[in-house]
Motif scaffolding. Sequence first.
Motif, PDB file in Angstrom:
ATOM      1  N   SER A  40       0.911   7.452   0.693  1.00 12.36           N
ATOM      2  CA  SER A  40       0.972   8.915   0.596  1.00 12.36           C
ATOM      3  C   SER A  40       2.007   9.366  -0.429  1.00 12.36           C
ATOM      4  N   LEU A  69       4.925   7.311  -6.061  1.00 11.29           N
ATOM      5  CA  LEU A  69       4.599   6.157  -6.907  1.00 11.29           C
ATOM      6  C   LEU A  69       3.122   5.786  -6.747  1.00 11.29           C
ATOM      7  N   ARG A 104       2.626   6.861   7.027  1.00  5.77           N
ATOM      8  CA  ARG A 104       2.725   7.575   8.311  1.00  5.77           C
ATOM      9  C   ARG A 104       1.905   8.866   8.328  1.00  5.77           C
ATOM     10  N   THR A 105       1.837   9.528   7.164  1.00  5.59           N
ATOM     11  CA  THR A 105       1.113  10.807   7.073  1.00  5.59           C
ATOM     12  C   THR A 105      -0.329  10.675   7.549  1.00  5.59           C
ATOM     13  N   TYR A 111       6.083   2.442  10.292  1.00  7.97           N
ATOM     14  CA  TYR A 111       6.470   1.267   9.502  1.00  7.97           C
ATOM     15  C   TYR A 111       7.118   0.171  10.342  1.00  7.97           C
ATOM     16  N   LEU A 126       7.241   1.833  -1.279  1.00  7.51           N
ATOM     17  CA  LEU A 126       8.023   2.406  -0.181  1.00  7.51           C
ATOM     18  C   LEU A 126       9.499   2.525  -0.525  1.00  7.51           C
ATOM     19  N   LYS A 171      11.466  -1.818  -7.087  1.00  3.90           N
ATOM     20  CA  LYS A 171      12.907  -1.629  -7.136  1.00  3.90           C
ATOM     21  C   LYS A 171      13.296  -0.383  -6.337  1.00  3.90           C
TER      22      LYS A 171
HETATM   23  P1  NDP Z   1       8.397   8.268  -1.849  1.00  2.93           P
HETATM   24  O1  NDP Z   1       9.672   8.945  -1.500  1.00  2.93           O
HETATM   25  O2  NDP Z   1       7.277   9.105  -2.331  1.00  2.93           O
HETATM   26  O3  NDP Z   1       7.982   7.404  -0.575  1.00  2.93           O
HETATM   27  C1  NDP Z   1       6.734   6.733  -0.419  1.00  2.93           C
HETATM   28  C2  NDP Z   1       6.200   6.979   0.983  1.00  2.93           C
HETATM   29  O4  NDP Z   1       7.096   6.376   1.923  1.00  2.93           O
HETATM   30  C3  NDP Z   1       6.157   8.450   1.338  1.00  2.93           C
HETATM   31  O5  NDP Z   1       4.922   9.024   1.025  1.00  2.93           O
HETATM   32  C4  NDP Z   1       6.403   8.428   2.824  1.00  2.93           C
HETATM   33  O6  NDP Z   1       5.146   8.193   3.455  1.00  2.93           O
HETATM   34  C5  NDP Z   1       7.244   7.198   3.062  1.00  2.93           C
HETATM   35  N1  NDP Z   1       8.670   7.568   3.194  1.00  2.93           N
HETATM   36  C6  NDP Z   1       9.399   8.387   2.437  1.00  2.93           C
HETATM   37  N2  NDP Z   1      10.665   8.454   2.869  1.00  2.93           N
HETATM   38  C7  NDP Z   1      10.736   7.663   3.944  1.00  2.93           C
HETATM   39  C8  NDP Z   1      11.776   7.297   4.835  1.00  2.93           C
HETATM   40  N3  NDP Z   1      13.001   7.783   4.704  1.00  2.93           N
HETATM   41  N4  NDP Z   1      11.494   6.435   5.833  1.00  2.93           N
HETATM   42  C9  NDP Z   1      10.257   5.939   5.971  1.00  2.93           C
HETATM   43  N5  NDP Z   1       9.242   6.246   5.147  1.00  2.93           N
HETATM   44  C10 NDP Z   1       9.468   7.089   4.154  1.00  2.93           C
HETATM   45  O7  NDP Z   1       8.748   7.107  -2.846  1.00  2.93           O
HETATM   46  P2  NDP Z   1       8.115   6.753  -4.245  1.00  2.93           P
HETATM   47  O8  NDP Z   1       6.649   6.657  -4.106  1.00  2.93           O
HETATM   48  O9  NDP Z   1       8.683   7.649  -5.253  1.00  2.93           O
HETATM   49  O10 NDP Z   1       8.749   5.303  -4.504  1.00  2.93           O
HETATM   50  C11 NDP Z   1       8.393   4.153  -3.764  1.00  2.93           C
HETATM   51  C12 NDP Z   1       9.165   2.963  -4.299  1.00  2.93           C
HETATM   52  O11 NDP Z   1       8.872   2.781  -5.656  1.00  2.93           O
HETATM   53  C13 NDP Z   1      10.679   3.139  -4.200  1.00  2.93           C
HETATM   54  O12 NDP Z   1      11.243   1.904  -3.930  1.00  2.93           O
HETATM   55  C14 NDP Z   1      11.058   3.615  -5.593  1.00  2.93           C
HETATM   56  O13 NDP Z   1      12.367   3.290  -5.923  1.00  2.93           O
HETATM   57  C15 NDP Z   1      10.058   2.838  -6.434  1.00  2.93           C
HETATM   58  N6  NDP Z   1       9.749   3.455  -7.712  1.00  2.93           N
HETATM   59  C16 NDP Z   1       9.225   4.726  -7.799  1.00  2.93           C
HETATM   60  C17 NDP Z   1       8.887   5.270  -9.031  1.00  2.93           C
HETATM   61  C18 NDP Z   1       8.226   6.631  -9.124  1.00  2.93           C
HETATM   62  O14 NDP Z   1       7.768   6.973 -10.224  1.00  2.93           O
HETATM   63  N7  NDP Z   1       8.131   7.402  -8.055  1.00  2.93           N
HETATM   64  C19 NDP Z   1       9.128   4.524 -10.286  1.00  2.93           C
HETATM   65  C20 NDP Z   1       9.650   3.211 -10.088  1.00  2.93           C
HETATM   66  C21 NDP Z   1       9.943   2.708  -8.849  1.00  2.93           C
HETATM   67  P3  NDP Z   1       4.819   8.651   4.917  1.00  2.93           P
HETATM   68  O15 NDP Z   1       5.805   9.678   5.343  1.00  2.93           O
HETATM   69  O16 NDP Z   1       3.419   9.159   4.837  1.00  2.93           O
HETATM   70  O17 NDP Z   1       4.907   7.384   5.680  1.00  2.93           O
END
Ligand code: NDP
Length: 487
Positions: A25, A28, A57-58, A98, A129, A158
Motif C-alpha cells: 500500500s 515505494l 495492513r490497509t 506484520y 516496508l 535500505k
Molecule cells: P511507506 O512509509 O510508504 O511504508 C510502506 C507501507 O508500510 C505503508 O503503506 C504501510 O502499509 C506500512 N507502514 C508504514 N509505516 C509503518 C509503521 N510505522 N509500522 C508498520 N507498517 C508501516 O514507505 P516507503 O514505501 O516509502 O518505503 C519502503 C521502504 O523502501 C523503506 O525502507 C524506505 O526506506 C525504502 N525506500 C523508499 C523509497 C521511496 O521512493 N519511497 C526509495 C528508496 C528506498 P500499511 O499501513 O497498509 O500496512
Amino acid sequence: MSSASLISAQGDAKHLYTIVVLGASGDLAKKKTFPALFGLFKNRYLSRNTRIIGYARTKMDQTSFEGHVSKFIKVKNEEDKAALSRFLSVCSYQSGQYDHDGDFQELEKHIERVEKISGAKERLFYMALPPSVFIPVAACLKKNNYRQDVVTRLIVEKPFGMDLDSSRKLAKELGALFKEEEIYRIDHYLGKEMVKNLMILRFANVIFGSVWNRHSIDNIQITFKEKIGTQGRGGYFDEFGIIRDVMQNHLLQILTLVAMEPPVTLSSEDVRDEKVKVLRFIPPIAKEDILLGQYTKSEDGKEPGYLDDSTVPRGSKTPTYAAATLFIHNERWAGVPFVLKCGKALDQQKTEIRIQFKDVPGSIFTNLSRNEIVIRVQPGEALYVKMMNKEPGLGMKTIISDLDLSYSSRFNSSVIPEAYESLILDALNGDQSNFVRDDELDAAWKIFTPILKTIDEGEIDPIPYALGSRGPEGVSEFVAKYGYTRE
Ligand code: NDP
Ligand code: BG6
C-alpha cells in the motif's frame, strides 16, 4: 482464473515466480515496485504465468488495489493499455498485520492457491516496508511461508541500519532467518544504466585501463544533486540526514565501482569480493574532510526551509547537504582524493562522476585545461571526455573540446530500463552481483560511523544555503582544496 486461461509463452522469462510485495500500500511499491514489475511483465521478462500478491495492513478491495498499482504506470498506447489490463489480472491483494502468524498463514493459503494454478516453484518476497518491521515480517515469512522445496528470495530495502552496530544487529537477525544467498539488499543506484556501465568502461577498454590510477588521475568527484527538499517528510529524514540517505549507500557504491580492481569473473561473489576489498582500504572520514549544509527558505522567501517543516525538531543540525573526501590507501589510489557531494533542495537534479587527470608534465603549451572523463548518471545518460585540441585554422592555439557520447543522440533511450526493473530481474535470475553483501555493508559503515557519531552529537554546524541555490558557501573552496581545478 482457470489454468486454461494461462498463457504458455514465457518470452525471455527464465523462471516462474510467485512475487509477494509486502508494504504494497506504500509509496515505494506504488512509485517503483509495481511500475518495474509491469515493465518486466510487458517486455516478457516475467512469465505470463507469474502471479503477484500485494500484502499490507490497509484494507483494499481488488479495484482500489488495481488503482494503487497502476497510479504510476505510464501507458503510452493501446498496446500498453492491453498489457496493463493483463498485468492487473495477475495481481491480487491481501491485507494483514506484520506480526501475526495467523495473517501470514492466510497469506500462505493465498500463495498456494495461485501456485496451484501457475505451477510456480520459486517465491520472491519484496519488503517495501519501513525498517521497523523488517525483522518481524522476515520472522513471520520464515515461519509461515518458507518451504524447503521452493526457491525463496527476499528483497530488502535500505536503510540497512543507522550505524555499524545497528547494521550488524540487523544483519545478525536477518541472517538467523534467511541465508545470505537468499537476501537481496537493494541499492537502486546499482541498477542505473551508467552505474552498470562502469565495469564495462573500465575493464573492456584498453584506453581507460592504463590511466585509471594515481599516476594519471588527480582527483575524482562524485556528485548527487536534487531539486526537491524533504517535502513534508522532514521528520523521517531528520533521523537519517543526507549522509545516511544518499552518501553512505548510493555514492559509496559508485565510488566502489570506480575504484575496485578487476574481478576474476563477473560472478556475484568475485565482483563483491573486489568491492569489499577496496572499501577496506578506506579509513574513516576525518572531521577536516567534511563540509555540511542545511537548506533555508528559497531566496524569494516562497519555499520553506528545512527547519520550517513542523515535523523537524526545532534547531535540528541534521545535514541536507554534505561533501566528504575519502582516500583509498592502496597501490592504485594512494593520495587521490575522492570527493563525494550530495544535497537536497539545490538548483538542479544531477548525478555525475568527474574524473580529473593531472596536468601534462613539462607541457610545451600554455593555457591547458586538464583532461576529464565525465560520466553522467542522470538525467540524460552521457559520457564525455574533455581533451585539448588544436583550434582549427592557422596558428597553434589550443582549445578544450569534448568527445561526447550522449545517449540521447547515440542510442534509443527508450531501451534504458528503470533501475528497479533491472534489479528485480537480477533477483529473479538469482544474480546477486548488483546487491549489497553483508560484509560490504559492514565495511561501508566502518568508514562513516565515527563521523556520523560526531555529527549526531551536534559537533558540526551545517552551513545554511537557500533552497534552489548551488549549495552552501565554501563548497568550491572545499573541492579546490583537494586539487580540483576549473577550466
Ligand atoms: P511507506 O512509509 O510508504 O511504508 C510502506 C507501507 O508500510 C505503508 O503503506 C504501510 O502499509 C506500512 N507502514 C508504514 N509505516 C509503518 C509503521 N510505522 N509500522 C508498520 N507498517 C508501516 O514507505 P516507503 O514505501 O516509502 O518505503 C519502503 C521502504 O523502501 C523503506 O525502507 C524506505 O526506506 C525504502 N525506500 C523508499 C523509497 C521511496 O521512493 N519511497 C526509495 C528508496 C528506498 P500499511 O499501513 O497498509 O500496512
Ligand atoms: C533514495 C533517497 O534512496 O534516493 C531519496 O532516500 C532520494 O532521498 C533518492 O531522493 C534519489 O533517487 P533517484 O533515483 O531519484 O536519484
